[in-house]
Structure formats: C-alpha cells, structure tokens
Design an enzyme around this catalytic site. Structure first.
Site, PDB file in Angstrom:
ATOM      1  N   TYR A 136      50.681  48.391  57.706  1.00 37.56           N
ATOM      2  CA  TYR A 136      49.931  47.894  56.553  1.00 37.56           C
ATOM      3  C   TYR A 136      48.883  48.929  56.116  1.00 37.56           C
ATOM      4  CZ  TYR A 136      47.015  44.853  53.730  1.00 37.56           C
ATOM      5  OH  TYR A 136      46.299  44.316  52.707  1.00 37.56           O
ATOM      6  N   LYS A 233      49.072  35.200  54.815  1.00 42.49           N
ATOM      7  CA  LYS A 233      50.481  35.241  54.452  1.00 42.49           C
ATOM      8  C   LYS A 233      51.174  33.960  54.936  1.00 42.49           C
ATOM      9  CE  LYS A 233      48.960  39.244  53.171  1.00 42.49           C
ATOM     10  NZ  LYS A 233      49.013  40.444  53.984  1.00 42.49           N
TER      11      LYS A 233
HETATM   12  C1  LIG Z   1      48.152  41.463  54.415  1.00 42.20           C
HETATM   13  C2  LIG Z   1      48.339  42.123  55.707  1.00 42.20           C
HETATM   14  C3  LIG Z   1      47.251  42.492  56.508  1.00 42.20           C
HETATM   15  C4  LIG Z   1      45.813  42.296  56.060  1.00 42.20           C
HETATM   16  O1  LIG Z   1      45.490  40.956  55.939  1.00 42.20           O
HETATM   17  P1  LIG Z   1      44.298  40.430  54.966  1.00 42.20           P
HETATM   18  O2  LIG Z   1      44.317  38.972  55.252  1.00 42.20           O
HETATM   19  O3  LIG Z   1      44.680  40.794  53.569  1.00 42.20           O
HETATM   20  O4  LIG Z   1      43.059  41.109  55.407  1.00 42.20           O
HETATM   21  C5  LIG Z   1      47.496  43.069  57.732  1.00 42.20           C
HETATM   22  N1  LIG Z   1      48.757  43.304  58.157  1.00 42.20           N
HETATM   23  C6  LIG Z   1      49.830  42.983  57.414  1.00 42.20           C
HETATM   24  C7  LIG Z   1      51.193  43.277  57.938  1.00 42.20           C
HETATM   25  C8  LIG Z   1      49.662  42.390  56.164  1.00 42.20           C
HETATM   26  O5  LIG Z   1      50.737  42.098  55.433  1.00 42.20           O
END
Ligand SMILES: *Cc1c(COP(=O)(O)O)cnc(C)c1O
Length: 425
Positions: A136, A233
């Site tokens: 990420y 997510k």
């Molecule tokens: C979105 C995401 C993050 C970061 O998460 P946030 O809630 O936006 O801070 C970290 N790792 C992965 C794989 C992601 O998709």
C-alpha cells in the site's frame, strides 16, 4: 507451533489480566458467521438493552481499581480515559480477536495509524525491515520516507519469491512486513514460507490482511505474529468510516498499546459502534464478494476484448495452486483486468458503467472501480509502472454485493459501447 516460538509467545515478564473486556463469554468454538454476530457484543445488564451501547465519553470515574491499574502500568485493562480504552473499543476488539483467532486486538482511527504504531512499537533505532514494493502506498511512504529519520532502514523485495526475501535479510533485520494479497496485481505472499523464514532468523512477521480479511485467510493460524487491517475496507464494508486494526498475542499487543497512546490514533466510540455493527454481516458480505468476484473473473477471462485477468481463483493466475491451499477456495472480492486499447478504452469503459462507481478504496457493498495508473500507482513514472507490471488498460475492480447478473450485464453493455464502431455517414 514449535517449542521455541511457543516459549517466546509465553515469555511474559508480568502477569497479564484477561482484559480489556466487560464480560467472559467466548465464542471461540463457533464459526466465523456466528462469531461475527455474537462475539464481543456487550448486552447492558443494567437496562437489558441488546447490543453494545455507544460509550460516547472521553473519561471515566476513577476508582480503586483504576488507580491500582495506573500504578501497575495496566492502564489497558481499566476504564480511565478513552484514548487508553473505552468499552465501545473493547467490544469490537473482542469481535475482531475472535475472527482473527488472536488473543488480543486494538482498533485505531485509520489503517495507517495501526500500521505506523505497530511498526514503531516493534522497531528500535538501527533496526531493519524487509518489505515489498507491492505494498500500500501509505505504508511504502512510511517505510521509505520516515524510517531513516528514526535511524531505521528498509529493503524492498519481491512479495512472492522467498529466496529474494531471504537474501534481503540482514544482521539487524527485525521484521518481515508483507501484504497477504497485493494491490493491484493480486500477488499472493506465501505466508507459511514467510513464517518459516521468520522462525529461522528470529524475526517478527507482520501481515497486512486488508485485501483478504480473516474470512479468507487467518494469518495468525499460519503462525504470523501480528496482523494489521485497514478496517476502512472489507471489515467495515460500507464505505462510511476510516479505521484500522492490529491483532496478535496479548504480549505483543500490550507492547503496541503504549505506542498507540503516544501516536494518539485511537478509534472514536461512534466509529467503534459502526464497525461492530458492520461486522455482524461480515461473513455474509465476504461470501458474496468472493462469489461475485469469481463469476466476474470468469466472465472477463472468456471475453475477447479483455486481454488479461488477475484473480487468484482462476487457472491463469500464476499462484493459483498456492491460492487454493492458502485461501481455502476463498479468493477475495478484488479483480483486476486489462482491456484492449489501453488506458483510453479503460477510461471509456468506466464512463459507460452504471453500477460500479469510479472511486478509490475498496471492500464496500457497492462495486468500486479505478485505474491504478492514475490512483494507487500515480506516484510512479510510466516506466516504473511498466516494470512492476502495471500495463496500459489495467483496471482494478472491487466487486460489491450487487446481483451478479446485473453486474455482468452492466459490464457487457459498457464493453460493447467501448468497441462500438463509429457510424460514418
Ligand atoms: C487502505 C489501505 C491501508 C490504509 O488504510 P487507511 O484506513 O486508509 O488508513 C493500508 N493497507 C492497505 C492494503 C489498504 O488497502
């Protein structure tokens, strides 16, 4: 679990309490769908209200137990101040621990808060991390731009090749940090091999499981020390909050807790309520995400205008066998694919679609679609994008829980429109 690891996990310098918790029920004998509904939920004994109340308070009455906990450094087990802990956090943390099969969990105000606090808590000045380019963007930036400011360093390697990962290990390496399923090419990290490497060199293994979630793979069961998730997510799944989690042994989570206090990224009680509420339908949602994504991947694979499909559940994925064994037939709700005619046609396709919304992020009940070249991988040059496999026309789809026939007909009409011959008169 071998003896050395077992000893290490249980090497507690002080006695741990059962907490933080409000009750003693455990749902460990049940399966995910049942845990998702029941685990952690606190039914208020004073009123009989069903479901965890939202403890929207910053502070709590001090009493003998809380003074004692402060004195003994057990502030995590008592209600003192909401950055330290709050029953709304405890409740959803218990549900998460139950789903992750972990002893303990902490919820954070974002995935990045969880990741940065976890890494800072586990690293000392001079220590080194092995990670991958396929991680990420926010995590990559933290490792690449910030670690050296604390006198730490990082090497980025392949997420799939254990020999490359082993070659990157140095004398001062402390952590192997990888994602279970990568964005956007859906490469699979071989978790069991990574854990074996961790044991061999006495390193901690941390997995970001955001793309798969504990429904599709349980890294703790495979021997991983710590699992982090962006709860923004799939865990929350409704595209209406930002949050993060870390789960692992009580000992390690107790080490991360003081870092969370210092960085200040604790989760707000109302966000905890939303996350706990969303998690009740977690298994139901994940089942549909997985099933819809597999059907769409097969549909794209058979379509003459789609050049290539990236999905762990289909034969053409280079790690399909690993996916079968590691993910138990649960291949995720993410599908990436390349359309004929490059980025120009990819943009056209997005404009013709009615159902998938053009937005970054993933894991929501609604299908979301974006092009990695101008979103998640936008900071790379075209050349760098090509080198890591981001080809022209690559599209990333987070498959929602809409009716699968509706989704397929929407793609059918949109692809037809992209390649419709202009009428010349
Ligand atoms: C979105 C995401 C993050 C970061 O998460 P946030 O809630 O936006 O801070 C970290 N790792 C992965 C794989 C992601 O998709």
């Amino acid at each position: 679990m071998d003896a050395t690891n077992d000893m290490w996990l249980n090497d507690l310098t002080r006695k741990r309490e059962k907490g933080p918790t409000l009750h003693k029920e455990s749902y460990s004998e049940f399966s995910d769908a049942t845990k998702a509904v029941h685990a952690g939920q606190y039914n208020d004994p004073n009123t009989g209200a069903l479901g965890t109340p939202i403890y929207q308070c910053s502070t709590f009455y001090l009493n003998e137990a809380s003074y004692k906990a402060i004195e003994e450094g057990r502030g995590r087990d008592e209600m003192i101040y909401s950055r330290y802990g709050n029953p709304s956090q405890w409740s959803v943390q218990e549900k998460l621990s139950s789903l992750e099969k972990a002893e303990s969990s902490i919820v954070f105000s974002s995935g990045m808060a969880a990741i940065s606090s976890t890494l800072l808590a586990m690293l000392d000045k001079g220590s080194h991390v092995v990670s991958s380019r396929d991680i990420y963007g926010g995590t990559y930036n933290f490792l690449y731009e910030d670690l050296y400011r604390y006198g730490m360093s990082v090497t980025f390697t392949s997420p799939t090749n254990i020999k490359d990962i082993e070659a990157a290990i140095q004398e001062n390496t402390k952590i192997l940090y990888f994602e279970a399923l990568t964005n956007p090419l859906l490469k699979i990290t071989p978790i069991k091999d990574l854990v074996a490497l961790g044991r061999k060199y006495n390193l901690r293994v941390i997995i970001d499981n955001t793309f798969l979630t504990p429904y599709n793979v349980k890294p703790i069961d495979l021997g991983v020390d710590l699992v982090v998730n962006s709860a923004t997510k799939y865990l929350n799944g409704h595209s209406d909050l930002i949050g993060g989690t870390v789960s692992g042994s009580r000992k390690l989570i107790d080490c991360i807790w003081p870092q969370m206090l210092k960085n200040g990224g604790s989760m707000d009680p109302h966000a905890c309520f939303l996350l706990e509420r969303s998690l009740k339908t977690f298994a139901l949602r994940m089942r549909t995400h997985n099933a819809n994504a597999l059907k769409l991947a097969n549909y794209f694979e058979a379509h003459e205008k789609i050049k290539r499909v990236y999905y762990p559940g289909i034969q053409s994925h280079p790690q399909h066998d690993l996916a079968k064994s590691q993910m138990n037939g649960k291949y995720s709700g993410m599908v990436s694919f390349e359309i004929e005619g490059g980025d120009k046609n990819a943009h056209k396709l997005l404009s013709y679609l009615k159902l998938p919304k053009e937005a970054t992020s993933l894991g929501g009940v609604e299908s979301l679609i974006s092009l990695p070249y101008n979103t998640s991988q936008a900071s790379l040059t075209k050349e760098q994008q090509k080198n890591i496999g981001i080809n022209e026309g690559l599209i990333r789809l987070s498959v929602g829980i809409e009716d699968i026939e509706d989704l397929i007909s929407d793609f059918e009409q949109a692809i037809t429109n992209v390649f419709k011959k202009e009428l010349v008169c």
